[in-house]
Design a protein around this motif. Sequence first.
Motif, PDB file in Angstrom:
ATOM      1  N   LYS A   1     150.687  74.017  20.611  1.00  0.00           N
ATOM      2  CA  LYS A   1     149.345  74.467  21.032  1.00  0.00           C
ATOM      3  C   LYS A   1     149.418  75.753  21.821  1.00  0.00           C
ATOM      4  CE  LYS A   1     147.352  69.993  20.569  1.00  0.00           C
ATOM      5  NZ  LYS A   1     147.441  68.669  21.140  1.00  0.00           N
TER       6      LYS A   1
ATOM      7  N   ASP B   1     153.181  76.709  10.458  1.00  0.00           N
ATOM      8  CA  ASP B   1     153.018  76.570  11.912  1.00  0.00           C
ATOM      9  C   ASP B   1     154.328  76.156  12.593  1.00  0.00           C
ATOM     10  OD1 ASP B   1     150.096  76.770  11.748  1.00  0.00           O
ATOM     11  OD2 ASP B   1     150.215  74.810  10.757  1.00  0.00           O
TER      12      ASP B   1
ATOM     13  N   LYS C   1     148.289  67.683  10.331  1.00  0.00           N
ATOM     14  CA  LYS C   1     147.598  68.721  11.092  1.00  0.00           C
ATOM     15  C   LYS C   1     148.220  70.113  10.963  1.00  0.00           C
ATOM     16  CE  LYS C   1     145.572  69.150  15.665  1.00  0.00           C
ATOM     17  NZ  LYS C   1     145.754  68.741  17.042  1.00  0.00           N
ATOM     18  N   TYR C   2     149.509  70.144  10.704  1.00  0.00           N
ATOM     19  CA  TYR C   2     150.214  71.436  10.702  1.00  0.00           C
ATOM     20  C   TYR C   2     150.954  71.661   9.395  1.00  0.00           C
ATOM     21  CZ  TYR C   2     149.443  70.857  15.711  1.00  0.00           C
ATOM     22  OH  TYR C   2     148.866  70.661  16.925  1.00  0.00           O
TER      23      TYR C   2
ATOM     24  N   SER D   1     154.095  68.385  18.946  1.00  0.00           N
ATOM     25  CA  SER D   1     152.749  68.926  18.660  1.00  0.00           C
ATOM     26  C   SER D   1     152.196  69.652  19.890  1.00  0.00           C
ATOM     27  CB  SER D   1     151.802  67.846  18.176  1.00  0.00           C
ATOM     28  OG  SER D   1     151.443  67.008  19.238  1.00  0.00           O
ATOM     29  N   LYS D   2     152.562  69.183  21.089  1.00  0.00           N
ATOM     30  CA  LYS D   2     152.078  69.880  22.306  1.00  0.00           C
ATOM     31  C   LYS D   2     152.710  71.266  22.431  1.00  0.00           C
ATOM     32  CE  LYS D   2     150.538  66.027  25.072  1.00  0.00           C
ATOM     33  NZ  LYS D   2     151.050  64.899  25.861  1.00  0.00           N
TER      34      LYS D   2
ATOM     35  N   THR E   1     154.466  63.745  19.196  1.00  0.00           N
ATOM     36  CA  THR E   1     153.414  64.244  20.099  1.00  0.00           C
ATOM     37  C   THR E   1     153.972  65.354  20.988  1.00  0.00           C
ATOM     38  OG1 THR E   1     152.408  62.084  20.097  1.00  0.00           O
ATOM     39  CG2 THR E   1     151.740  63.551  21.875  1.00  0.00           C
TER      40      THR E   1
END
Length: 229
Positions: free
Chosen positions: A229, A126, A71-72, A225-226, A222
């Motif tokens: 955002k 990112d 995703k990144y 990843s939070k 996870t």
Amino acid sequence: MQRKTKIIESIDGEIFDIELSEDLLKKNKEIARENKKLLEKHNILGIDIMGAIGAGKTTLITKIVSILSKKYKIAVLCGDLTTTLDADIIKSAGAEVIQINTGKECHLDANLVRKALKELSLNKIDLLIIENVGNLICPGEFVLGTHKRMVVVSVTEGPFMVVKHPYIFMEADVGVINKIELKDVMDVEPKKLQSAMKKIKPGIKVFETSARKNIGVEILATFISKLLK
Ligand SMILES: Nc1nc2c(ncn2[C@@H]2O[C@H](COP(=O)(O)OP(=O)(O)OP(=O)(O)O)[C@@H](O)[C@H]2O)c(=O)[nH]1
Ligand SMILES: [Mg+2]
């Protein structure tokens, strides 16, 4: 009855260590602030991963990169004295990796990171993960300009590695206790290591993982990843 252990303590300025010079640390902080500004300008989250030698930093980073690179866009700076072994492993997981060889230095510093950042296409990234040189002492003092600092230890270092190295945990936002599948053979209770970390640094977020057996790694990824955002 066991006799009390005699303790000799150093007073300020008594230990001759050029690395601890206040000027040097001040300069390092200034450059770290510039690094952070640069990362923020490009909307990059920076994480400094510190920890004991062999605790599992590279293995964890490799797994995290495998999960999050779907995703990144991730770049990794890899600190090591002389080799590119860790960088080569992490590269295979799908991140752009730059090796920083520190020679005899036992930690990365903000200036080395600044030099490495010049080699990256920052507008394409990112997440920047920095694997610091393995040890629980020097890296703590040298901020790099990241948003989070993580310390990785493993149960194979025994039950006292946290209480014996309080300073690095004071600098940390996140603690990871790795190799938990070996807790019984090592007779080390991860919950006690967790408590020790939380006593030193109230508010620290702690994860238990086995990078080898893929326990807790997804949860750690996870969490990261939070932050993105
Ligand atoms: N049993 C077990 N071994 C692990 C685990 N995580 C890493 N290892 C092993 O521990 C050794 C060191 O792991 P690395 O990931 O290289 O550790 P490191 O912290 O990056 O080490 P340095 O960069 O040298 O400080 C390797 O043989 C890994 O395969 C784990 O969860 N369980
Ligand atoms: Mg490593």
